[in-house]
Design an enzyme around this catalytic site. Sequence first.
Site, PDB file in Angstrom:
ATOM      1  N   TYR A  53       0.844  -1.188   0.000  1.00 53.82           N
ATOM      2  CA  TYR A  53       0.000   0.000   0.000  1.00 53.82           C
ATOM      3  C   TYR A  53       0.889   1.251   0.000  1.00 53.82           C
ATOM      4  CZ  TYR A  53      -3.970  -3.008   1.302  1.00 53.82           C
ATOM      5  OH  TYR A  53      -4.943  -3.982   1.343  1.00 53.82           O
ATOM      6  N   PHE A 204     -13.549  -4.830   0.648  1.00 54.88           N
ATOM      7  CA  PHE A 204     -14.513  -4.268  -0.304  1.00 54.88           C
ATOM      8  C   PHE A 204     -15.953  -4.508   0.170  1.00 54.88           C
ATOM      9  CE2 PHE A 204     -12.057  -3.984  -4.617  1.00 54.88           C
ATOM     10  CZ  PHE A 204     -11.228  -3.023  -4.051  1.00 54.88           C
ATOM     11  N   LEU A 206     -18.190  -2.441   0.775  1.00 52.49           N
ATOM     12  CA  LEU A 206     -19.095  -1.491   0.122  1.00 52.49           C
ATOM     13  C   LEU A 206     -18.963  -1.550  -1.398  1.00 52.49           C
ATOM     14  CD1 LEU A 206     -18.625   1.557   2.521  1.00 52.49           C
ATOM     15  CD2 LEU A 206     -20.311  -0.281   2.641  1.00 52.49           C
ATOM     16  N   ALA A 207     -18.323  -2.603  -1.887  1.00 54.27           N
ATOM     17  CA  ALA A 207     -18.188  -2.841  -3.333  1.00 54.27           C
ATOM     18  C   ALA A 207     -17.652  -1.609  -4.048  1.00 54.27           C
ATOM     19  CB  ALA A 207     -19.528  -3.273  -3.928  1.00 54.27           C
ATOM     20  N   GLY A 209     -17.467   1.314  -3.006  1.00 59.51           N
ATOM     21  CA  GLY A 209     -18.231   2.520  -2.700  1.00 59.51           C
ATOM     22  C   GLY A 209     -19.615   2.542  -3.303  1.00 59.51           C
ATOM     23  N   GLY A 213     -24.311   4.340  -2.015  1.00 58.60           N
ATOM     24  CA  GLY A 213     -25.399   5.044  -2.672  1.00 58.60           C
ATOM     25  C   GLY A 213     -24.978   6.346  -3.318  1.00 58.60           C
TER      26      GLY A 213
END
Length: 315
Positions: A53, A204, A206-207, A209, A213
């Site tokens: 990272y 991941f 929230l896939a 982001g 939504g």
Amino acid sequence: MHYRRLGRSGLEVSAVGLGTNNFGRRLDYAASETVIRAALDCGINFIDTANIYSAGDSESHIGRALQGNREAAIIATKGGGMMRSGPNGGGNSRKHIMDEVEASLTRLQTDYIDLYQIHFPDRHTPIEETLRALDDLIHAGKIRYIGSSNFMAWQDAEAAWTSRHHGLNSFISAQPEYSLINRDIEQELIPFAIEYGMGIIPYFPLAGGVLTGKYTSGEDPPAGTRMAGSPESSRRRFMNERTFAIVDAARAFAEARNHSTVELAIAWLLAQPQVSSVIAGATRPDQVEANARAADWTLTREEVAELNNSLAALG
């Protein structure tokens, strides 16, 4: 915040962890420290990073921020990714793992790593060689527990068999991609983890982001968002007709219960078998707080079944 055992180990980790792949890339040190302080204030003790990272900057930011407060955090890092070009610059050989553990310890400004994860499988290195190196590092006190990341179920099974056969320390956790949108691990990895007592640490959640939504079907990602800076392949994978249909269904389910889709995405993962901690990234303290709040929502079996049935209807 509540805490869970990581697999069958005695290690207790916060139900929501802090992902740090933005440290050094989107966040400088000051911003990274602010996010870490917010996480600790919320009761998050599990901080996940990797040597690759930002070419080590993420680890360096974490080490600097935790000086004088090392015991407040369970530090999980990873090795095996490419850190430099040329021979032995990556992979899971004894040489590379030994070298990279020392480098990670230096950047983290600590004399031990709580959880050291093999970031990717390496078809060129026998798993026995990797596990023997990790076992030696445990006996040397430089790492305390070991885990896998991005392994297929058969690869984790091979590692488990090798550890048992040779009397070596074994992986206590697996870190795969897992979310309401990507549920591939339910076929083999989760059943394996249940049988062998490995904790699942989804990344991941929230896939990319999408489950926040913040994205709209048919529109370009807003400037400054993760998807705005992602390659077209990632946009196609996370932003398509199916994913937006899942987001709409999740939003309706969550809002009917006075929750956000972020809270639902994390709470749903925490309701799944063997999930020990959900790795959620953040670039601001308010995002950390939103992620932490999700751990307070415990879905009932009936709610999980209702949501699963509604999503199954979407194909």
